[in-house]
Design a protein around this motif. Structure first.
Motif, PDB file in Angstrom:
ATOM      1  N   ARG A 206       0.828  -1.212   0.000  1.00  0.00           N
ATOM      2  CA  ARG A 206       0.000   0.000   0.000  1.00  0.00           C
ATOM      3  C   ARG A 206       0.859   1.258   0.000  1.00  0.00           C
ATOM      4  O   ARG A 206       0.550   2.233  -0.687  1.00  0.00           O
ATOM      5  N   ALA A 207       1.941   1.256   0.732  1.00  0.00           N
ATOM      6  CA  ALA A 207       2.820   2.422   0.787  1.00  0.00           C
ATOM      7  C   ALA A 207       3.437   2.700  -0.585  1.00  0.00           C
ATOM      8  O   ALA A 207       3.482   3.853  -1.044  1.00  0.00           O
ATOM      9  N   LEU A 208       3.923   1.647  -1.241  1.00  0.00           N
ATOM     10  CA  LEU A 208       4.505   1.831  -2.573  1.00  0.00           C
ATOM     11  C   LEU A 208       3.453   2.289  -3.577  1.00  0.00           C
ATOM     12  O   LEU A 208       3.711   3.152  -4.418  1.00  0.00           O
ATOM     13  N   THR A 209       2.265   1.731  -3.483  1.00  0.00           N
ATOM     14  CA  THR A 209       1.192   2.099  -4.415  1.00  0.00           C
ATOM     15  C   THR A 209       0.810   3.571  -4.244  1.00  0.00           C
ATOM     16  O   THR A 209       0.573   4.282  -5.228  1.00  0.00           O
ATOM     17  N   GLU A 210       0.748   4.034  -3.018  1.00  0.00           N
ATOM     18  CA  GLU A 210       0.412   5.439  -2.770  1.00  0.00           C
ATOM     19  C   GLU A 210       1.505   6.372  -3.281  1.00  0.00           C
ATOM     20  O   GLU A 210       1.210   7.446  -3.836  1.00  0.00           O
ATOM     21  N   GLN A 211       2.760   5.994  -3.108  1.00  0.00           N
ATOM     22  CA  GLN A 211       3.866   6.809  -3.609  1.00  0.00           C
ATOM     23  C   GLN A 211       3.821   6.911  -5.138  1.00  0.00           C
ATOM     24  O   GLN A 211       4.018   7.995  -5.717  1.00  0.00           O
ATOM     25  N   ILE A 212       3.528   5.793  -5.770  1.00  0.00           N
ATOM     26  CA  ILE A 212       3.453   5.783  -7.240  1.00  0.00           C
ATOM     27  C   ILE A 212       2.302   6.654  -7.722  1.00  0.00           C
ATOM     28  O   ILE A 212       2.439   7.437  -8.670  1.00  0.00           O
TER      29      ILE A 212
END
Length: 290
Positions: A206-212
């Motif tokens: 979720r953290a990576l998806t939000e950053q992207i």
């Protein structure tokens, strides 16, 4: 005095009537000169382009619009544009002189856009002049915007690669656990392991998806873009000069004025009639002259 003026006006009209042929000839010559002048003077077409200053991801302009206007007005900017167009740098070329003379910019009242004005000796030349001025601005602003775009693009690529590796790793682990649990018939332990793995893995995914998502939003062309034209360059259908008809009228009036002035200088009696008509001039005895 009023009687003297009326008499003077009458004598002036009679004097002009006697010389109407000379006045007509000179006036017609003035009209002809006016028409000839309209064909000799090069026509100039004005061009305008409405420009929006580029901005960063948070909506901040790359440069202050008012500052950009002052830069366009500064003589060195016109010289830079002329050089970029491959024109000679001296003012002997009429195209160069016209460009430097007519290049202008302003911020329309109550707006954040910039309007650039410049002329050319043809509609296409005027359009090319405006495009060249905008192109130089875009080149300079691209140098300000490119580092930020490159930095965010590299970061986006890095996060996307991390997310891909993370998802591939999770798939591989789940595949091995499924194979092992299938052989051991230990479904209860399999469910527990799956639950722990998915729960711990979800936070990083979720953290990576939000950053992207955030980086893609910042790089969107509606939020982060270079300086650009809001609409195509506008060039008027008609040149910014007087028509042959208007020039002929001005020439006719100028010829009329010249003919009357010439006759007043040459003819003493006409001159005295003019003075009498205008001021009711009197002689030393107090009587109106004439």
């Amino acid at each position: 005095m009023q009687h003297a003026k009326n008499a003077g006006v009458q004598r002036l009209a009679e004097s002009i009537g006697k010389r109407w042929k000379s006045i007509l000839v000179i006036s017609v010559l003035g009209a002809v000169v006016g028409v000839a002048g309209s064909t000799l003077v090069p026509k100039r077409w004005p061009a305008r382009v409405l420009v929006q200053v580029g901005q960063t991801e948070n909506g901040t302009p790359l440069v202050d619009p008012a500052g950009l206007v002052e830069r366009i007005k500064f003589p060195s900017f016109a010289t830079q544009v002329i050089t970029s167009m491959g024109l000679p740098g001296d003012d002997e070329d009429p195209r160069v002189k016209l460009f430097k003379k007519t290049l202008w910019a302003n911020v329309p009242r109550g707006g954040s856009l910039i309007e650039i004005h410049v002329n050319g000796y043809s509609p296409q030349e005027a359009k090319n002049n405006a495009i060249a001025a905008l192109a130089l601005i875009q080149k300079d602003h691209e140098a300000l915007l490119a580092p930020a775009i490159d930095r965010k693009q590299k970061l986006l690529t890095q996060y996307e690669q991390q997310l891909k590796e993370h998802l591939d790793q999770r798939s591989a682990i789940l595949s091995r656990l499924q194979s092992k649990s299938g052989a051991d018939n230990s479904h209860g332990s399999q469910d527990i392991v799956f639950s722990i793995l998915i729960q711990s893995d979800g936070f990083e995914t979720r953290a990576l998806t939000e950053q992207i998502a955030r980086l893609r939003d910042q790089l969107d062309t509606t939020r982060m873009f270079n300086t650009k034209a809001v609409a195509p360059v506008y060039v008027r259908d008609r040149p910014d000069s007087l028509s042959a008809g208007a020039c002929s009228v001005f020439g006719l009036l100028a010829g009329l004025a010249v003919s009357l002035a010439w006759l007043l200088i040459k003819d003493a009696s006409l001159r005295m009639s003019f003075y009498g008509a205008v001021v009711g001039r009197t002689g030393r005895t107090g009587r109106a002259i004439g």
